[in-house]
Design an enzyme around this catalytic site. Structure first.
Site, mmCIF file in Angstrom:
data_model
loop_
_atom_site.group_PDB
_atom_site.id
_atom_site.type_symbol
_atom_site.label_atom_id
_atom_site.label_comp_id
_atom_site.label_asym_id
_atom_site.label_seq_id
_atom_site.Cartn_x
_atom_site.Cartn_y
_atom_site.Cartn_z
ATOM 1 N N HIS A 156 100.267 68.117 5.830
ATOM 2 C CA HIS A 156 101.335 68.852 6.533
ATOM 3 C C HIS A 156 101.632 68.236 7.899
ATOM 4 C CE1 HIS A 156 100.469 72.173 3.642
ATOM 5 N NE2 HIS A 156 99.223 71.762 3.833
ATOM 6 N N SER A 277 117.665 50.050 23.513
ATOM 7 C CA SER A 277 118.804 50.966 23.602
ATOM 8 C C SER A 277 119.812 50.395 24.591
ATOM 9 C CB SER A 277 118.313 52.333 24.078
ATOM 10 O OG SER A 277 119.367 53.027 24.722
ATOM 11 N N LYS A 283 113.554 52.118 26.210
ATOM 12 C CA LYS A 283 113.384 52.351 24.778
ATOM 13 C C LYS A 283 112.993 51.113 23.990
ATOM 14 C CE LYS A 283 115.286 55.697 22.745
ATOM 15 N NZ LYS A 283 114.603 56.511 21.778
ATOM 16 N N GLU A 290 113.433 52.231 10.332
ATOM 17 C CA GLU A 290 114.421 53.283 10.051
ATOM 18 C C GLU A 290 115.440 52.823 9.015
ATOM 19 O OE1 GLU A 290 115.401 55.697 13.962
ATOM 20 O OE2 GLU A 290 115.106 53.594 14.416
#
Ligand code: ARG
Length: 457
Positions: A156, A277, A283, A290
């Protein structure tokens, strides 16, 4: 431009229909397989004296020189000629004259495209199996490099029990082992020759499909000519196996995305596999992971396109089937690129032991072992579970990990606790105790690693 099938037509094809029905803009990537199959077919026609040997030889030479032109990027594809098959046949006739018109004897585009697609799929299967192995090798090397690291194991996404990092990594090895096996099992089903089925019913010419199969490395002949030209199961299986690869890659990438977030900070993906970024200078984004995760969506979509495409089609060939190509081509490209980039990315991952150590202090992952300790002293597991639950609550309220409670505190929950409790609460000790087959103990994991190496390297 006159059509190969133009004889019974009085009117010209509408130019819009010409472009609507054309597939050459994408099926030209079948060219090398189309030529390979046509060469085998021509040789068979000559050998069987269905056409004169010297014509067969001329055809083979012509096809070989067309192959060269295609390889050198000199071949001009024409969408008015519909598809890869008619483009090549047209070029052959231009090149060697009327005897080129004999190539299409005892053959139809229906068995021709089925043959090309099987040759193409077989090659993709071999490439994908190889890429899976490369990725597995990278996983094995990564696991071996970090054999001493214990990380939180999750259920979980909540801290559950400590495990070896290598154990976690080898779980992915197993997934890709199954993926590899699925493609290996599919290969013989793909490796079957449909050529000779012609349009749908076979041919009166004395063909020798066994010879063609041998030339092309096919192990069997399709048993039924009608099935031969209308079966696309092999493409659906190819896409289905591909979805599982992408699903597994998406899980792997998801872990990297979570683990590389500063909130976890277990790993850092190399600069070469991350991007920045345009606005936030701090970043470092896991875009590659992704994108692989995101690309699983299009591969799932292709599987459903194909299933829907084939649903309810009456026998035998229907033009709908031309729509199989873009789906499977994109599936192969996506799976192959995703596997390749993931194998490279693994090698760039740095593990941050300090952050992992801090995470091991969170989440009370020793709780099951405390309960098992009491079980060892004769308490039933349910009672032990309840006692340790109360201890965890106490620890949470006092903002302490379980291992920082005093013996006095331990004994207030059960008099069965003794000094030795502190020796079993170390993450590595907990891991070492899980020595059941397939468990996370270092000895189990080392064995698993040896086995993985043996079958992969
Ligand atoms: N381009 C076609 C396809 O991919 C080739 C077969 C055409 N056959 C036909 N009967 N029109 O399906």
């Amino acid at each position: 431009m006159s059509k190969q099938w133009g004889g019974r037509f009085e009117e010209k094809t509408d130019p819009f229909v010409e472009s609507f029905t054309a597939s050459v803009q994408y099926d030209s990537r079948l060219a090398i397989y189309d030529i390979q199959a046509s060469i085998a077919h021509a040789q068979m026609l000559g050998k069987q004296q269905i056409i004169p040997q010297k014509d067969a030889q001329k055809i083979v030479k012509g096809l070989e020189s067309i192959r060269k032109e295609i390889e050198q990027g000199k071949f001009i594809w024409n969408s008015a000629l519909e598809d890869v098959h008619t483009n090549i046949e047209h070029a052959l006739i231009q090149k060697i004259g009327a005897c080129g018109k004999k190539l299409h004897t005892a053959r139809s585009r229906n068995d021709q495209v089925a043959t090309d697609m099987r040759l193409w799929t077989r090659a993709q299967i071999d490439t994908i199996i190889d890429l899976i192995i490369q990725f597995q090798k990278a996983l094995i090397e990564f696991a071996e490099l970090h054999l001493d690291i214990v990380i939180p194991g999750f259920t979980h996404l909540q801290p559950a029990q400590p495990v070896l990092l290598a154990h976690h990594i080898l779980a992915y090895f197993e997934m890709f082992q199954r993926d590899k096996q699925r493609f290996q099992e599919l290969r013989p089903r793909v490796n079957t020759l449909p050529l000779g089925a012609t349009a749908l019913a076979g041919t009166p010419h004395p063909i020798d499909p066994q010879f063609v199969a041998e030339q092309l490395g096919f192990k069997k002949l399709c048993a039924n000519s009608m099935d031969a030209v209308s079966d696309r199961d092999f493409l659906i299986e190819f896409c289905s196996h591909s979805t599982l690869v992408m699903m597994h890659l998406s899980r792997w990438c998801e872990e990297l995305i979570i683990w590389s977030s500063p909130l976890f900070g277990f790993v850092e993906i190399g600069d070469a596999f991350t991007t920045g970024s345009s606005i936030m200078p701090q970043k470092k984004n896991p875009d590659v992971a992704e994108l692989v995760r995101g690309k699983s969506g299009r591969v799932y979509g292709h599987l459903f396109s194909l299933l829907t495409l084939m649903k309810s089609l009456p026998l035998t060939y229907n033009r709908d089937m031309q729509e199989d190509k873009e789906a499977v081509f994109d599936t192969a490209d996506t799976v192959e690129n995703s596997l390749a980039v993931c194998a490279k990315m693994v090698k760039s991952i740095k593990v941050n032991k300090g952050n992992i150590q801090r995470a091991l202090d969170l989440g009370y992952m020793e709780a099951t072992d405390l309960a098992d300790y009491l079980v060892g002293k004769g308490v039933s597991f349910r009672d032990a579970h309840s006692i340790v639950g109360k201890m965890v609550l106490h620890a949470i309220k006092n903002r302490k990990p379980l291992r920082e409670l005093t013996l006095h505190e331990y004994k207030s929950f059960s008099s069965l606790f003794a000094e030795d409790i502190f020796t079993i609460l170390k993450p590595l000790t907990i891991v070492k105790r899980r020595n059941s087959p397939g468990g996370t103990s270092p000895s189990c994991v080392k064995k698993a690693l040896q086995k993985a190496k043996k079958i992969t390297f």
